[in-house]
Design a protein around this motif. Structure first.
Motif, PDB file in Angstrom:
ATOM      1  N   PHE A 297       5.836  54.406  26.395  1.00 37.48           N
ATOM      2  CA  PHE A 297       6.143  54.201  24.981  1.00 37.48           C
ATOM      3  C   PHE A 297       6.217  55.562  24.299  1.00 37.48           C
ATOM      4  CE2 PHE A 297       4.397  52.840  20.646  1.00 37.48           C
ATOM      5  CZ  PHE A 297       5.647  52.430  20.189  1.00 37.48           C
ATOM      6  N   SER A 298       7.326  55.812  23.588  1.00 34.79           N
ATOM      7  CA  SER A 298       7.504  57.103  22.929  1.00 34.79           C
ATOM      8  C   SER A 298       8.242  56.928  21.619  1.00 34.79           C
ATOM      9  CB  SER A 298       8.279  58.062  23.842  1.00 34.79           C
ATOM     10  OG  SER A 298       9.571  57.552  24.121  1.00 34.79           O
ATOM     11  N   GLY A 299       8.032  57.896  20.711  1.00 34.81           N
ATOM     12  CA  GLY A 299       8.737  57.873  19.436  1.00 34.81           C
ATOM     13  C   GLY A 299       7.815  58.200  18.282  1.00 34.81           C
ATOM     14  N   LEU A 300       8.323  57.952  17.087  1.00 35.52           N
ATOM     15  CA  LEU A 300       7.565  58.182  15.869  1.00 35.52           C
ATOM     16  C   LEU A 300       6.935  56.848  15.458  1.00 35.52           C
ATOM     17  CD1 LEU A 300       6.894  60.415  13.804  1.00 35.52           C
ATOM     18  CD2 LEU A 300       8.909  59.687  12.505  1.00 35.52           C
ATOM     19  N   PHE A 301       5.665  56.680  15.763  1.00 31.14           N
ATOM     20  CA  PHE A 301       5.012  55.391  15.518  1.00 31.14           C
ATOM     21  C   PHE A 301       3.608  55.608  14.961  1.00 31.14           C
ATOM     22  CE2 PHE A 301       4.669  56.474  20.055  1.00 31.14           C
ATOM     23  CZ  PHE A 301       3.286  56.601  20.196  1.00 31.14           C
ATOM     24  N   SER A 302       3.095  54.564  14.322  1.00 34.19           N
ATOM     25  CA  SER A 302       1.765  54.609  13.710  1.00 34.19           C
ATOM     26  C   SER A 302       0.718  54.105  14.695  1.00 34.19           C
ATOM     27  CB  SER A 302       1.736  53.726  12.462  1.00 34.19           C
ATOM     28  OG  SER A 302       1.952  52.368  12.819  1.00 34.19           O
ATOM     29  N   ASP A 303      -0.534  54.296  14.342  1.00 32.07           N
ATOM     30  CA  ASP A 303      -1.621  53.784  15.180  1.00 32.07           C
ATOM     31  C   ASP A 303      -1.570  52.270  15.288  1.00 32.07           C
ATOM     32  OD1 ASP A 303      -2.574  56.329  15.614  1.00 32.07           O
ATOM     33  OD2 ASP A 303      -4.150  56.216  14.085  1.00 32.07           O
ATOM     34  N   SER A 304      -1.203  51.607  14.191  1.00 33.70           N
ATOM     35  CA  SER A 304      -1.153  50.145  14.232  1.00 33.70           C
ATOM     36  C   SER A 304      -0.048  49.647  15.158  1.00 33.70           C
ATOM     37  CB  SER A 304      -0.954  49.587  12.816  1.00 33.70           C
ATOM     38  OG  SER A 304       0.281  50.030  12.274  1.00 33.70           O
ATOM     39  N   THR A 305       1.100  50.336  15.160  1.00 37.07           N
ATOM     40  CA  THR A 305       2.180  49.959  16.080  1.00 37.07           C
ATOM     41  C   THR A 305       1.759  50.193  17.520  1.00 37.07           C
ATOM     42  OG1 THR A 305       3.884  50.483  14.441  1.00 37.07           O
ATOM     43  CG2 THR A 305       4.574  50.382  16.735  1.00 37.07           C
ATOM     44  N   LEU A 306       1.087  51.292  17.767  1.00 38.05           N
ATOM     45  CA  LEU A 306       0.585  51.575  19.112  1.00 38.05           C
ATOM     46  C   LEU A 306      -0.364  50.484  19.572  1.00 38.05           C
ATOM     47  CD1 LEU A 306       0.265  53.504  21.533  1.00 38.05           C
ATOM     48  CD2 LEU A 306      -1.562  54.645  20.260  1.00 38.05           C
ATOM     49  N   GLU A 307      -1.223  50.029  18.677  1.00 40.09           N
ATOM     50  CA  GLU A 307      -2.166  48.973  19.042  1.00 40.09           C
ATOM     51  C   GLU A 307      -1.440  47.658  19.324  1.00 40.09           C
ATOM     52  OE1 GLU A 307      -5.323  46.963  20.191  1.00 40.09           O
ATOM     53  OE2 GLU A 307      -5.228  49.136  19.878  1.00 40.09           O
ATOM     54  N   THR A 308      -0.384  47.369  18.565  1.00 40.43           N
ATOM     55  CA  THR A 308       0.392  46.146  18.797  1.00 40.43           C
ATOM     56  C   THR A 308       1.072  46.197  20.159  1.00 40.43           C
ATOM     57  OG1 THR A 308       0.808  45.951  16.412  1.00 40.43           O
ATOM     58  CG2 THR A 308       2.211  44.667  17.867  1.00 40.43           C
ATOM     59  N   VAL A 309       1.615  47.345  20.511  1.00 42.44           N
ATOM     60  CA  VAL A 309       2.220  47.500  21.836  1.00 42.44           C
ATOM     61  C   VAL A 309       1.160  47.331  22.919  1.00 42.44           C
ATOM     62  CG1 VAL A 309       3.369  49.122  23.402  1.00 42.44           C
ATOM     63  CG2 VAL A 309       4.066  48.999  21.016  1.00 42.44           C
ATOM     64  N   ARG A 310       0.020  47.952  22.717  1.00 39.30           N
ATOM     65  CA  ARG A 310      -1.079  47.857  23.695  1.00 39.30           C
ATOM     66  C   ARG A 310      -1.487  46.394  23.897  1.00 39.30           C
ATOM     67  NH1 ARG A 310      -4.413  51.101  21.269  1.00 39.30           N
ATOM     68  NH2 ARG A 310      -4.052  53.012  22.474  1.00 39.30           N
ATOM     69  N   HIS A 311      -1.590  45.645  22.812  1.00 37.98           N
ATOM     70  CA  HIS A 311      -1.975  44.230  22.886  1.00 37.98           C
ATOM     71  C   HIS A 311      -0.930  43.420  23.659  1.00 37.98           C
ATOM     72  CE1 HIS A 311      -3.697  40.402  21.612  1.00 37.98           C
ATOM     73  NE2 HIS A 311      -2.481  40.014  21.277  1.00 37.98           N
ATOM     74  N   THR A 312       0.352  43.682  23.401  1.00 36.35           N
ATOM     75  CA  THR A 312       1.428  42.959  24.099  1.00 36.35           C
ATOM     76  C   THR A 312       1.396  43.245  25.594  1.00 36.35           C
ATOM     77  OG1 THR A 312       2.841  43.012  22.137  1.00 36.35           O
ATOM     78  CG2 THR A 312       3.924  42.653  24.261  1.00 36.35           C
ATOM     79  N   LEU A 313       1.214  44.496  25.959  1.00 40.07           N
ATOM     80  CA  LEU A 313       1.183  44.867  27.376  1.00 40.07           C
ATOM     81  C   LEU A 313      -0.021  44.255  28.079  1.00 40.07           C
ATOM     82  CD1 LEU A 313       2.136  48.649  27.092  1.00 40.07           C
ATOM     83  CD2 LEU A 313       3.632  46.782  27.837  1.00 40.07           C
TER      84      LEU A 313
END
Length: 424
Positions: free
Chosen positions: A204-220
Motif C-alpha cells: 500500500f502506497s500513496g498520500l493517505f491518513s492514519d485512519s485510511t491506513l487502519e481501514t486498509v489494515r482491517h480489510t486485509l
C-alpha cells in the motif's frame, strides 16, 4: 514572462538519491503488509499478491481467474461492480506474474474506503459465472490468435523454450485449448489454491491518513484462508546447447523477428549490476550501440533493444528486433559485430557519460511517486532483487568505466548465443 527557448536549461547532477524506507508488519491472519506514505497527490495504490502464478498454475488458468475476480462477486452483480468502480474513478486489475498472482487497485485516496469492501469480496467471494466465463474465454482466444500473427511473439516463445528448456513451465506455450477447457469449477479451484494469507503480501502506497491506513489494515486482516496456499516452484533452467538456432515458419508477414537469448548470472551475483549497465550500453536506450548502428545509421529496423532479464530462478540477456525478411542475416551479423566491439571498443567519453545519465535518470524516475518506490519493494519478492539493489546500482553507476564494460562484455556476452527467428 516567455521563457528563453534558445538556451538549453543547465544540467546538473541529481545529488544524493535515496529510496524511502517501507514499513512492514505481519497481520493476525498472516498477511505481510508493506506500506509507504508519501507523494504530493491524493492518490494511492494497493496491490494484494499471493504466491503462485503462471509457472505453478498455468497461464490460461491464472489470467482468466484474475480477470474474473473483477467481474462479479457473490454479493454484487457485474453491473454493480462496474458502477462502483466507475463511480469511484478507480482501476482494479489482475496481474499474472511468473510466480505470483495479484489484484491491484489505483484510486483517489478519499475513495479507497468505499472500494475496500468490494476488494475484499473479490478476493474472498468471487462469482465465476458460466455465461461471463464463456465471453472471457472467447476474448482470450481471440487475443491469442491475434498475438500469434505477430512474428515477435512467435520468436519470443521459441527463445523462451531455448533459454529455459522446453519442459520448464516458464517456456510452455499457451494454446487455445488451454482456454477452451476452462470451467467455473476449475477457476474456483485455482482461486482456492492461492488465497491463503500466510502466502500473501500486500503493498500500500500513496498520500493517505492514519485512519485510511487502519481501514486498509482491517480489510486485509479479514481475508480468510480458503486453502493451504501455493508454494513458489522454481524449476531450474536447462538451456539448449550454445549456438542453437530455431526457426519458426510464418509466411503471412513481410517482416521476420529475431529473439536472441544468452543465459547468464543470477541477480545475487556481484557482477549482475555492471553487466546490466553493459547490456544497457548495448541496446537499453535510444542512444545505445544497437540502436545507433542498426536503426539510425543503417535503417535496417525500426527498433532493436537489449535487456538483462532476471527471474527468481535465473537470468538471461535478451536481444530482439524486427526487420524486412531480406535483411535478417544482415541484422544478425551487425548484432554480432556490436557484441564484439563492446568488448574491444567500450563506451568512453561523451558516450559513457550519456549512459551514466540515462541510468541515473531511470533510478530517479522510480522516486517520483510512492507507487514507483513500492514497485521497487515488490520486485524484491517478485523477481529476487537484493534488498539494497537501489543503493548498489548508484554505486556501480558512479564506478562505471570503459574497462568495466569491456570486462563484462568479454565475460558474459557470449557469441554462442541462442537464436530464435520467426518468419524468415
Amino acid at each position: 514572462m516567455t521563457p528563453d527557448r534558445t538556451t538549453p536549461p543547465p544540467v546538473r547532477p541529481f545529488g544524493e538519491l535515496t529510496m524511502p524506507p517501507e514499513t512492514i508488519e505481519t497481520l493476525d491472519n498472516g498477511i505481510t503488509f508493506h506500506h509507504l506514505r508519501g507523494g504530493d497527490q491524493p492518490v494511492c495504490s494497493l496491490t494484494i499478491a499471493f504466491d503462485g502464478g503462471i509457472s505453478e498454475l498455468g497461464e490460461a488458468d491464472v489470467r482468466t481467474m484474475l480477470s474474473m475476480l473483477t467481474e462479479q462477486t457473490a454479493h454484487h452483480t457485474a453491473d454493480d461492480v462496474s458502477k462502483i468502480i466507475d463511480f469511484n474513478g478507480a482501476r482494479i486489475s489482475g496481474q499474472a506474474m511468473s510466480h505470483h498472482s495479484a489484484l491491484k487497485t489505483v484510486t483517489l485516496t478519499k475513495n479507497l474506503p468505499d472500494l475496500l469492501p468490494l476488494i475484499g469480496e473479490m478476493i474472498a467471494e468471487p462469482a465465476f459465472d458460466a455465461a461471463r466465463l464463456e465471453v472471457a474465454k472467447a476474448k482470450a482466444i481471440s487475443n491469442l490468435q491475434t498475438a500469434h500473427m505477430d512474428t515477435s511473439v512467435l520468436a519470443d516463445e521459441a527463445a523462451a523454450q531455448l533459454v529455459w528448456g522446453e519442459n520448464n513451465p516458464l517456456a510452455r506455450i499457451t494454446t487455445e485449448d488451454d482456454y477452451a477447457v476452462l470451467s467455473p469449477s476449475a477457476l474456483a479451484d485455482v482461486h482456492r489454491r492461492i488465497v491463503a494469507p500466510s502466502h500473501a503480501h500486500a503493498y500500500f502506497s500513496g498520500l493517505f491518513s492514519d485512519s485510511t491506513l487502519e481501514t486498509v489494515r482491517h480489510t486485509l486482516a479479514a481475508i480468510p484462508a480458503l486453502g493451504a496456499g501455493t508454494d513458489v516452484m522454481l524449476v531450474p533452467a536447462t538451456p539448449a546447447p550454445p549456438g542453437t538456432v530455431r526457426e519458426v515458419a510464418f509466411d503471412k508477414s513481410l517482416q521476420s523477428a529475431i529473439s536472441i537469448a544468452i543465459p547468464t548470472i543470477h541477480r545475487s551475483h556481484p557482477d549482475y549490476i555492471p553487466l546490466r549497465l553493459t547490456v544497457m550500453a548495448l541496446g537499453g536506450y535510444f542512444g545505445s550501440r544497437l540502436m545507433t548502428n542498426i536503426r539510425e545509421e543503417k535503417g535496417l529496423t525500426y527498433g532493436i533493444n537489449a535487456a538483462l532479464l532476471g527471474e527468481l530462478q535465473g537470468s538471461f540477456i535478451g536481444i530482439s528486433a524486427k526487420c524486412d525478411r531480406r535483411f535478417t542475416d544482415t541484422v544478425l551479423h551487425e548484432i554480432s559485430e556490436e557484441l564484439r566491439k563492446l568488448a574491444s571498443d567500450p563506451p568512453a567519453g561523451e558516450e559513457l557519460e550519456r549512459l551514466r545519465i540515462y541510468a541515473s535518470t531511470s533510478l530517479a524516475k522510480i522516486l517520483d511517486t510512492p507507487s514507483g518506490c513500492m514497485q521497487y519493494y515488490q520486485n524484491i519478492r517478485f523477481t529476487g532483487t537484493p534488498a539494497d539493489y537501489f543503493r548498489q546500482q548508484l554505486r556501480h553507476i558512479d564506478a562505471l568505466t570503459p574497462d568495466v564494460i569491456s570486462e563484462m562484455a568479454k565475460k558474459y556476452l557470449s557469441f554462442s548465443y541462442l537464436t530464435a527467428i520467426a518468419g524468415r
